[in-house]
Design a protein around this motif. Structure first.
Motif, PDB file in Angstrom:
ATOM      1  N   VAL A 129       0.853  -1.182   0.000  1.00 35.16           N
ATOM      2  CA  VAL A 129       0.000   0.000   0.000  1.00 35.16           C
ATOM      3  C   VAL A 129       0.898   1.245   0.000  1.00 35.16           C
ATOM      4  O   VAL A 129       1.832   1.358   0.788  1.00 35.16           O
ATOM      5  N   THR A 130       0.600   2.153  -0.916  1.00 31.56           N
ATOM      6  CA  THR A 130       1.369   3.387  -1.036  1.00 31.56           C
ATOM      7  C   THR A 130       0.406   4.561  -1.123  1.00 31.56           C
ATOM      8  O   THR A 130      -0.543   4.537  -1.906  1.00 31.56           O
ATOM      9  N   VAL A 131       0.639   5.569  -0.293  1.00 28.83           N
ATOM     10  CA  VAL A 131      -0.212   6.748  -0.256  1.00 28.83           C
ATOM     11  C   VAL A 131       0.580   7.949  -0.753  1.00 28.83           C
ATOM     12  O   VAL A 131       1.726   8.178  -0.329  1.00 28.83           O
ATOM     13  N   ILE A 132      -0.017   8.709  -1.674  1.00 32.56           N
ATOM     14  CA  ILE A 132       0.608   9.913  -2.213  1.00 32.56           C
ATOM     15  C   ILE A 132       0.158  11.110  -1.387  1.00 32.56           C
ATOM     16  O   ILE A 132      -1.042  11.324  -1.176  1.00 32.56           O
ATOM     17  N   THR A 133       1.112  11.868  -0.894  1.00 32.94           N
ATOM     18  CA  THR A 133       0.802  13.035  -0.073  1.00 32.94           C
ATOM     19  C   THR A 133       0.561  14.253  -0.955  1.00 32.94           C
ATOM     20  O   THR A 133       0.924  14.256  -2.134  1.00 32.94           O
ATOM     21  N   PRO A 134      -0.051  15.304  -0.422  1.00 31.45           N
ATOM     22  CA  PRO A 134      -0.305  16.507  -1.232  1.00 31.45           C
ATOM     23  C   PRO A 134       0.960  17.120  -1.820  1.00 31.45           C
ATOM     24  O   PRO A 134       0.914  17.749  -2.884  1.00 31.45           O
ATOM     25  N   SER A 135       2.106  16.955  -1.153  1.00 33.19           N
ATOM     26  CA  SER A 135       3.354  17.532  -1.662  1.00 33.19           C
ATOM     27  C   SER A 135       4.017  16.656  -2.711  1.00 33.19           C
ATOM     28  O   SER A 135       5.036  17.044  -3.293  1.00 33.19           O
ATOM     29  N   GLY A 136       3.463  15.469  -2.957  1.00 30.31           N
ATOM     30  CA  GLY A 136       4.062  14.548  -3.918  1.00 30.31           C
ATOM     31  C   GLY A 136       4.924  13.488  -3.274  1.00 30.31           C
ATOM     32  O   GLY A 136       5.518  12.664  -3.980  1.00 30.31           O
ATOM     33  N   GLY A 137       5.017  13.486  -1.962  1.00 29.27           N
ATOM     34  CA  GLY A 137       5.765  12.453  -1.260  1.00 29.27           C
ATOM     35  C   GLY A 137       5.013  11.132  -1.242  1.00 29.27           C
ATOM     36  O   GLY A 137       3.918  11.005  -1.808  1.00 29.27           O
ATOM     37  N   ARG A 138       5.602  10.142  -0.597  1.00 29.71           N
ATOM     38  CA  ARG A 138       5.002   8.813  -0.539  1.00 29.71           C
ATOM     39  C   ARG A 138       5.037   8.276   0.884  1.00 29.71           C
ATOM     40  O   ARG A 138       6.007   8.473   1.602  1.00 29.71           O
ATOM     41  N   HIS A 139       3.954   7.602   1.274  1.00 33.76           N
ATOM     42  CA  HIS A 139       3.923   6.830   2.513  1.00 33.76           C
ATOM     43  C   HIS A 139       3.845   5.357   2.110  1.00 33.76           C
ATOM     44  O   HIS A 139       2.870   4.930   1.487  1.00 33.76           O
TER      45      HIS A 139
END
Length: 294
Positions: A129-139
């Motif tokens: 599972v990968t989440v894209i943050t508003p700044s373009g980063g990744r979790h």
């Protein structure tokens, strides 16, 4: 459209309930990514270090639950919630969050740094599972084994790589903040969090420090180098250096004792006392084992 409108709050609850159904403990967040419920101990003197034992809501990540009724009750008490946090380190998934920040202005390429670590220590990051943050980063979501505690850290592995472990939380996909929406990366919505590779897990759980003989140096002496590090900051580096130094102090157990000295040093470089205290408080939440902001 204001991000605190009824539709946004309803969607936040729906996403949180969906996560809870998958065994992820959740709690409501505001548009600042901070817990949406005010502490029931706010303003009490001396300060109360309660982790929910009082039975009242408002303890941040310690409110997190998978019970649908309890989730609804938390969101009903926080009508301005625009998102939700997911507690890391909790059964059954024991989530570990790998937060890859994006900071082009300072040449920060955390994704490349993670690849270099993987090559150096012989592991690969499995599909997860990968989440894209508003700044373009990744979790990146990984899972840990029972009996292993992964601490929170900021840029300890490499610049721009933060770790969300026990006591920390991740902003859940579908959450809306002042900076935008968190969303699942294409192709990862149907994945389950993958087990953390063993070599990476060893990097995330450094061995316990050996006991020191009686009479350890005072926090002031231990933190002297960190204070000098802050004093050497130039314009554009002041807040970053202060945050880094405060994280190291809290990770080593003398953050509170060094906070005033770090604040004085930061003020001498040009920060206001309020800015300095805010940066140190953020470091305390992230690196000191307290509830943190991703």
């Amino acid at each position: 459209m204001a991000i605190t409108d009824r539709q946004t709050a309803t969607l936040a609850l729906a996403h949180a309930l969906s996560a809870a159904e998958r065994g992820l403990p959740v709690f409501p967040l505001s548009a600042t990514k901070l817990p949406a419920l005010r502490s029931p101990h706010h303003g009490e003197h001396p300060p109360v270090r309660c982790r929910g034992a009082c039975g009242l809501p408002g303890h941040g990540v310690h409110d997190a639950t998978t019970d649908p009724g309890a989730v609804r009750a938390l969101f009903a008490a926080a009508p301005r919630a625009t998102g939700y946090g997911i507690a890391c380190g909790r059964a059954p998934h024991r989530l570990i969050g790998i937060d890859l920040d994006i900071d082009p202005a300072h040449g920060n390429d955390s994704a490349t740094a993670l690849r270099q670590l993987a090559l150096q220590h012989l592991f690969t990051i499995p599909p997860t599972v990968t989440v894209i943050t508003p700044s373009g980063g990744r979790h990146l979501w990984l899972t840990g084994p029972a009996g292993v505690t992964v601490p929170n850290s900021a840029s300890r592995l490499a610049p721009g790589i933060d770790i969300r472990g026990t006591g920390g939380y991740l902003v859940g996909p579908g959450s809306v903040t002042h900076h935008g929406r968190y969303r699942l990366a294409p192709g990862t919505a149907d994945l389950a969090p993958a087990p953390c590779p063993r070599p990476l897990l060893r990097l995330l759980t450094p061995p316990a420090r050996p006991r020191r003989p009686a009479g350890p140096p005072s926090p002031a002496r231990q933190g002297q180098g960190l204070v000098h590090f802050v004093l050497a900051a130039h314009r554009g580096q002041r807040n970053t250096r202060l945050f880094w130094a405060a994280c190291r102090a809290y990770e080593h157990g003398f953050g509170d004792a060094l906070a005033d000295a770090l604040t004085d040093a930061a003020v001498r470089t040009g920060l206001t006392e309020q800015e300095a205290r805010a940066a140190i408080a953020s470091a305390a939440r992230l690196a000191g084992g307290r509830p943190e902001v991703p």
